[in-house]
Scaffold this active site. Structure first.
Site, mmCIF file in Angstrom:
data_model
loop_
_atom_site.group_PDB
_atom_site.id
_atom_site.type_symbol
_atom_site.label_atom_id
_atom_site.label_comp_id
_atom_site.label_asym_id
_atom_site.label_seq_id
_atom_site.Cartn_x
_atom_site.Cartn_y
_atom_site.Cartn_z
ATOM 1 N N TYR A 158 -1.597 -4.933 3.282
ATOM 2 C CA TYR A 158 -2.192 -4.890 1.949
ATOM 3 C C TYR A 158 -2.105 -6.266 1.276
ATOM 4 C CZ TYR A 158 -2.975 -3.596 -2.935
ATOM 5 O OH TYR A 158 -3.447 -3.527 -4.221
ATOM 6 N N SER A 218 -4.056 -7.472 -6.788
ATOM 7 C CA SER A 218 -2.643 -7.187 -7.023
ATOM 8 C C SER A 218 -1.864 -8.492 -7.017
ATOM 9 C CB SER A 218 -2.103 -6.261 -5.926
ATOM 10 O OG SER A 218 -0.685 -6.261 -5.915
#
Length: 260
Positions: free
Chosen positions: A167, A154
């Site tokens: 995350y 990401s």
């Protein structure tokens, strides 16, 4: 499906004769990415934590290749789990040329409320699993003096969003691992890179609807990404033609990472 058919693919990007493992935590992008590799000529093995995910990936590949796709289900965040995948592939696929790690399990929670168990589990799924499978497959690539590893990450590897500290830390960890493996294994003709995605969806949502969302209006391209947007870059990074780039993240996020 995702890229021009193999007959119209430049020869330097062909993956004909190559075997690829695509390992997914269950996101929407893996079936499109696996199908793109198959369309470029690779034999693709689907690896997932759950049978349903492996089946979706395998079905996407079979739709392109016309044949049944091998699949493996289980966890690979331990040496034994990763070795089981390599051992399962060995009888029919003694050589693995390509590994795609898409092990992103998303998690959002205020930093002050994250438990140790949650932190450890997320890192096991996202970072440790990427390392374990890269290590297991990388040993074979070191022996054969060739390999292409692409980690799907990401853009939060280099950006910050409220409630995504755990995350984001895993994504930064995978990016650092990408660079480290590229340096360590480069002399063995192994190239390790990352493809970074931004705000994306596998649904075909009208632009007018997408632009009702604030984050879409913040994105320079003013639309969400689609897994198809990653496909051509993935094929290049997995090809023999990708000989000099290594240790690099390529963000295909509509310019979001370039936005101040």
């Amino acid at each position: 499906m995702a890229i021009p058919s193999q007959s119209r693919l430049p020869s330097e990007f062909s993956l004909s004769g190559h075997t690829a493992i695509v390992a997914s935590a269950g996101g929407d992008e893996a079936p499109f990415l696996a199908a793109a590799l198959a369309e470029a000529g690779a034999v693709v093995i689907a690896v997932a934590r759950h049978q349903s995910t492996a089946d979706v990936i395998a079905d996407a590949v079979s739709a392109v290749s016309g044949g049944r796709t091998a699949r493996h289900v289980g966890r690979w965040d331990t040496p034994a789990g990763a070795a089981a995948i390599v051992d399962a592939c060995a009888p029919t696929h003694p050589r693995v040329d390509i590994l795609v790690n898409d092990t992103r399990s998303f998690f959002a929670k205020p930093a002050a409320e994250i438990s140790l168990d949650e932190w450890d589990e997320l890192h096991a799924r996202n970072v440790r699993a990427t390392f374990m499978l890269s290590q297991a497959v990388g040993r074979r690539m070191l022996d054969q003096k060739y390999g292409r590893i692409v980690n799907v990450i990401s853009n939060l590897a280099e950006r910050a969003v409220i409630n995504c500290s755990a995350y984001s830390a895993t994504q930064a960890g995978v990016l650092s691992l990408t660079r480290s493996l590229a340096v360590e294994w480069g002399r063995s003709e192994i190239r390790v890179n990352a493809v970074g995605s931004g705000w994306s969806t596998a649904e075909d949502i009208p632009l007018e609807t997408q632009r009702e969302e604030l984050l879409v209006r913040y994105t320079p391209m003013r639309r969400k990404g689609h897994p198809r947007d990653l496909a051509a870059m993935l094929v290049y990074l997995c090809s023999p033609h990708c000989d000099y780039p290594s240790g690099q993240p390529v963000y295909i996020d509509g310019g979001l990472n370039a936005h101040p």
